[in-house]
Design an enzyme around this catalytic site. Sequence first.
Site, PDB file in Angstrom:
ATOM      1  N   LYS A   1      80.017  25.197   8.710  1.00  0.00           N
ATOM      2  CA  LYS A   1      79.492  24.896   7.938  1.00  0.00           C
ATOM      3  C   LYS A   1      79.789  25.932   7.141  1.00  0.00           C
ATOM      4  O   LYS A   1      79.874  26.051   5.504  1.00  0.00           O
ATOM      5  CB  LYS A   1      77.976  25.308   7.794  1.00  0.00           C
ATOM      6  CG  LYS A   1      77.635  23.771   8.625  1.00  0.00           C
ATOM      7  CD  LYS A   1      76.226  23.775   9.737  1.00  0.00           C
ATOM      8  CE  LYS A   1      75.154  22.716  10.166  1.00  0.00           C
ATOM      9  NZ  LYS A   1      73.915  23.252  10.922  1.00  0.00           N
TER      10      LYS A   1
ATOM     11  N   VAL B   1      65.692   6.137 -10.774  1.00  0.00           N
ATOM     12  CA  VAL B   1      66.991   5.181 -11.211  1.00  0.00           C
ATOM     13  C   VAL B   1      66.430   3.899 -11.380  1.00  0.00           C
ATOM     14  O   VAL B   1      67.942   3.514 -11.694  1.00  0.00           O
ATOM     15  CB  VAL B   1      67.864   4.894  -9.250  1.00  0.00           C
ATOM     16  CG1 VAL B   1      68.097   6.588  -9.204  1.00  0.00           C
ATOM     17  CG2 VAL B   1      66.754   4.351  -8.583  1.00  0.00           C
TER      18      VAL B   1
ATOM     19  N   GLU C   1      71.702  20.829  22.955  1.00  0.00           N
ATOM     20  CA  GLU C   1      72.570  19.674  24.067  1.00  0.00           C
ATOM     21  C   GLU C   1      72.492  19.706  25.022  1.00  0.00           C
ATOM     22  O   GLU C   1      72.879  20.982  25.499  1.00  0.00           O
ATOM     23  CB  GLU C   1      73.467  18.347  22.691  1.00  0.00           C
ATOM     24  CG  GLU C   1      73.090  17.962  21.592  1.00  0.00           C
ATOM     25  CD  GLU C   1      74.676  17.814  20.752  1.00  0.00           C
ATOM     26  OE1 GLU C   1      75.144  17.766  21.373  1.00  0.00           O
ATOM     27  OE2 GLU C   1      74.745  18.441  19.585  1.00  0.00           O
TER      28      GLU C   1
END
Lengths: 432, 432
Positions: free
Chosen positions: A205, A33, A190
């Site tokens: 998604k 960059v 979880e």
Amino acid sequence: MRAIHVGLLGLGTVGSGVIKIIEDHQDNLMHQVGCPIKVKKILVQDTEKHRQIYVDKALLTTDVNEVIQDPEIDVVIEVMGGVEETRIHLLNALKAKKHIVTANKDLMAVYGSELLSVATENGCDLFYEASVAGGIPILRSLVDGLASDRITKMMGIVNGTTNFILTKMSKYGSAYKEVLKEAQDLGYAEADPTADVEGLDAARKMAILARLGFSMNVDLEDVNVKGISQVTDDDISYSKRLGYTMKLIGIAQSEHGKVEVSVEPTLLPDYHPLASVNNEYNAVYVYGEAVGETMFYGPGAGSLPTATAVVSDLVAVMKNMRLEVNGRSAFAPQYEKQLKSAQDIYAQHFLRIHVQDQVGAFAKITSLFSDKGVSFEKILQLPLKNSNLAEIVIVTHKASNHDFEEILQKLHDLEVVSELKSTYRVEGNGAQ
Amino acid sequence: MRAIHVGLLGLGTVGSGVIKIIEDHQDNLMHQVGCPIKVKKILVQDTEKHRQIYVDKALLTTDVNEVIQDPEIDVVIEVMGGVEETRIHLLNALKAKKHIVTANKDLMAVYGSELLSVATENGCDLFYEASVAGGIPILRSLVDGLASDRITKMMGIVNGTTNFILTKMSKYGSAYKEVLKEAQDLGYAEADPTADVEGLDAARKMAILARLGFSMNVDLEDVNVKGISQVTDDDISYSKRLGYTMKLIGIAQSEHGKVEVSVEPTLLPDYHPLASVNNEYNAVYVYGEAVGETMFYGPGAGSLPTATAVVSDLVAVMKNMRLEVNGRSAFAPQYEKQLKSAQDIYAQHFLRIHVQDQVGAFAKITSLFSDKGVSFEKILQLPLKNSNLAEIVIVTHKASNHDFEEILQKLHDLEVVSELKSTYRVEGNGAQ
């Protein structure tokens, strides 16, 4: 040469990974960059908390405006999660002309269109590669790599937790609850596993994928969702006998301009490339009219894999800054949304039932199917131990969801049928 | 709204696919790039030849300058193949300020660096996604999707012909020559199959991948190449017994700034994702320091899949034209080329030998290995029918190529060793 200044919202698992990659790969990034990257401010909940990663305490703040309103900050990286409050932060950041990179699927599934159009209005980039399938560059592949093709179908294993659970159940014949507990102990699931095991995470998604792949404003509510909490070890063992592997599969399919998007436990032939995607890995199978079958495979989560996607997006923002072409990434859907009805959705179906072991029972069952013009691809019948019942497992040829539901209703009412144990979608016959 | 004008060099398999996709997907493409695409001129060898696809004869020409010097043509798509003459055409096209899209791996492997720098000098884009792995957007994934990561290893099945042959040999236990003939009859292998079966085609693609992945000017001559023509059905059957699948694998690996690039028949554990890539399909496995293991899978050749990659590159050129940012795609290697020596290259090795079936024979063999500190992972010994020989198959733990070569030399000189049948590299232990 001025450094690009980055502000982070959040310093959890993914945020720490982002810091690590920016530090470790600084030379490499600078080569690409043309200038250094400097993390200037980080929003956290508690500046005093002990962290796994070393961060200069002067960078930490609990005031979001110190990040999104800092005139020196060029790019805001959102890795804090959450939906409503986070949306407000990002809208404010965009109005302050900050480019955004986010890993937040919950947010993008619900407010993606709004955020993308506000980004364009403000001449800002908004990239979200990390929101789907972690380290796999699937969004960019859909948008750029397969730009010239017409995508007709996407099938994905896009949730690592459920894939881990199904892999273990399949490998060791263990029960769902047992494996869920193991996954929780290992940190793969979880404490409240609902969003994962009930398919909501995968649905988010798939909504994002369907929107990009079909250029259509698919909403989260358009996704038909069924999780894996009802899958039994018997289901897995009988499907194995017939040559299938059980996976939680997200499907987005388009035919004649109408689409269906769903997430459900699905049986794939063992030889299908998705069937051998195991443990916490993700993969997305993409069918294009011209290209045919392609697959993208990799880690779907984790600190560094997800951070790779975030920092690759950051590189894209910075390249655009150098070329002065930010703010062109808007998603402008090409087509009006049209959803398939249950009559339009065709699939093969797996059905497992317990039946009275008596003469003519099977004939009664088969006639329900043949009345609807539905034929069988595979049948397995076995006596059930210690009972006068038989276990019947059937895989149909393609039938509409609507017809199959009607057949199920009639089966339920048949006296010889003792119990409808389970039904699953079957996909991927004839791949490769 | 002015159409973008495209000139084609070549109208064979891929060229016809390009025409078809531009026609069939015109709406979709126009939505993305904001203007129509028009094919204006096509270079062919014979304007009168009968073709599978309908093309207006007025577009055809046998004079290359009618394409590359046409002031109205913006983009030249090169799908004619060939190296020396084609290089001259493309250099002239670049000097005439035409952007280039090419599918030509032979050309890019040898003259890629030169062409890319001439493109930059002239403010032109030069894209070549189709040159590696047909329809799989692997180059773009390396450059953009994994931009932030440090690639340490790429393993690829990048030649469809050899993968087809090895798949059939493995599945049916057939001999190499037999399957090659079948592949030729089916059109999967050419009349002169040398470039495919001797690994040259794969070597070209690995040179291109290594250059991009490691940001280093790797030349075609730097690739160590061994083809599949010496692979026997016995080799495949013995490796199967030990749980391996034989594939022609291209490996590009970087450690401490030194790289090795090779193409050779390689044994992969059956559970490795590349092991189940069958028939004419291609796949590239990429290891990144942060992302871990990712894989990109799809059709490696064919008219439409390859044309998809070509037209996606065309879309990228057109988006750049709209943003007025062409000519920034130059490849500027970040690192000086440094190649590994045989001492630096470590791998596991498969060795198959015929040995006199007598007391102490095996001890003599093993001591040669232990003298070099090389230990065994797997051993298989079987008596050979109708002889006083034994078949011994060994898979070593990691050893340097240099040490392994020395051991082979000594084995050759041992009296108890009747014949060294074959050796293969073994890769991918411990994946997923």
